[in-house]
Design an enzyme around this catalytic site. Structure first.
Site: not given
Length: 503
Positions: A294, A341, A395
């Site tokens: 991430d 990401e 998200d």
């Protein structure tokens, strides 16, 4: 990294159905695996598996190495003879109830630990000892951290007595003696988690399905990692962060996102040959086959916000030695099985870092429908397939919820684009499967969508609101959601677009 053309489903284990107030690694996980197999899926993607605290976010964990005790299936403890009763505390539980989980599962684990001490076989005792020895490098600090945290009623480590806060050797030795029983219990709980996860992973592999893990780039301040290794983080003489992590104003928040994680002292990490990062990635690859990192762009430059700033607006970019780190990973591991990401403020330097090591980046269709030059539209995806395409991520809103709140001009563009690719779109009820078909059409080798999209669910099933501090991570599958009809529909699409798992 060689990934064949395939698709996967994003579902965190806490969202699995079942009789308890949270999903776990038990039989419902096996039912989901069988459903993935029937659907022709090649991947199961999960979120970080670490122990969660206040806010329940898997991205703010007490350890980047430890497993989440909430995911332990207590039915297995009863089957081993360590629990008299593994009954659920009431129910049904259509959403995760973290408060109840905390009050319910810890007494059961403590009861089972006492029984283990009385009735464990020699083989079970040996396996526990092997686990403790093989994981001592992180497990000893973590177990001591959790024992001290319990002794101080959950208070963060920086509020502990000064000698313990600063890890004075005499204070640590006294704590190890004083809290020996609790430390041993915390080690045993970790053994349980990793034993159950290993059994599940073996079954995943037997089905020919791969696991995609998720690794937050930063660590939580209130974690065993920062407490045990303060020299690796940008802390002042009082062990308070000098500046903290976040991102500038973005799609999710006009003020940016202020995460609050302490930032790495990259100079110190590099002096050690990135030893801590190497251990972290090796450990992650024991749990999954690929690791999505991430906020990958933080390896090239990270947004540093002065500690105490009210929002992330006051931050600035600082350089990170990402190339040196990934070169070291390549030298040590022989490959870098990482998904990057690469969303947010992406510069040519970030793209160059990603491409230099052959890391697949991410494309998210919910960000795509602005104009024909948008890089998230499938016709602009890399033709060599070096990417992973999502309808949305953890998200994002669900695709149906996103559609129901999107501007009309955006939806008009999407309708025209879908029709140009032979995909019907009449209303937002069609949006989830329309975008699933669109990710299947993409040249990206891996296509992924959250389970909520396969079920056509609206915003009520959203997993996380990035700008909201509480009320996240509670959505769960309902009994009966894993239908044969949905699996067959996915299998048909996967066959049409050459994404069926090779059996």
């Amino acid at each position: 990294m060689d990934i064949s053309r395939s698709f996967g489903v994003l579902l965190h284990p806490v969202s699995l159905p079942g009789p308890y107030p949270i999903g776990n690694l038990g039989k419902e996980a096996r039912i989901f695996l069988e459903w993935l197999r029937d659907a022709g899926a090649g991947w199961w993607q999960v979120l970080p598996l670490g122990p969660t605290g206040y806010g329940d976010s898997p991205y703010q964990s007490f350890s980047v190495f430890a497993g989440n005790p909430y995911l332990i299936d207590v039915r297995e403890l009863a089957a081993s003879g360590w629990l008299k009763d593994a009954a659920a505390p009431g129910g049904p539980f259509p959403r995760v109830d973290y408060g109840l989980v905390y009050r319910w599962i810890w007494p059961l684990l403590r009861e089972a630990y006492v029984a283990f001490g009385e009735r464990a076989s020699d083989e079970e005792t040996r396996r526990l000892a092997d686990f403790e020895r093989e994981n001592a490098e992180w497990l000893d600090d973590f177990a001591l951290f959790m024992a001290c945290k319990r002794e101080h009623e959950g208070a963060p480590w920086w509020s502990w007595p000064e000698p313990l806060k600063r890890r004075d050797p005499a204070a640590l030795a006294a704590a190890r003696e004083r809290l020996a029983v609790e430390i041993a219990f915390q080690r045993w709980v970790q053994w349980l988690f990793f034993a159950q996860w290993s059994e599940l992973r073996a079954e995943v592999r037997a089905m020919g399905i791969g696991l995609v893990g998720d690794m937050p780039i930063f660590t939580a301040r209130d974690s065993a990692d920062v407490w045990a290794h303060p020299e690796l983080f940008m802390l002042d003489e009082n062990l308070d962060p000098v500046s903290v992590a976040g991102v500038p104003p973005d799609y999710f928040s006009a003020d940016g996102q202020l995460w609050g994680n302490p930032l790495y002292d990259w100079e110190e990490l590099e002096k050690t040959g990135f030893r801590w990062w190497l251990r972290r990635i090796r450990h992650a690859l024991k749990l999954t086959d690929l690791v999505r990192i991430d906020h990958f762009r933080g390896f090239e430059a990270y947004w540093a916000v002065p500690a105490g700033a009210p929002t992330a607006r006051d931050g600035r970019w600082k350089k990170a030695p990402g190339e040196h780190l990934f070169r070291k990973l390549l030298d040590e591991l022989g490959s870098v099985p990482v998904l990057a990401e690469d969303l947010g403020v992406i510069t040519p330097e970030v793209e160059a870092l990603r491409d230099r090591f052959g890391l697949p980046g991410m494309k998210v269709l919910q960000f795509a429908f602005s104009d024909s030059e948008n890089p998230f539209l499938p016709h602009n995806h890399p033709k060599d397939g070096s990417c992973v395409v999502y309808t949305g991520t953890h998200d994002n809103d669900t695709t149906r919820g996103w559609c129901e709140h999107a501007p009309g001009g955006q939806l008009d563009f999407m309708r025209r684009y879908l029709e140009g690719r032979g995909i019907s779109f009449r209303s937002c009820a069609d949006a989830p499967w329309a975008l699933i078909e669109l990710v299947f059409q993409s040249p990206c080798r891996m296509a992924v969508f959250p389970m909520q999209d396969a079920l056509g669910l609206g915003s009520v099933a959203r997993l996380n609101h990035p700008a909201r501090a509480s009320g996240n991570w509670t959505w769960r599958l309902a009994e009966g959601d894993l239908s044969a009809e949905t699996a067959w529909r996915l299998r048909t699409l996967a066959g049409r677009y050459d994404r069926l798992r090779h059996e």
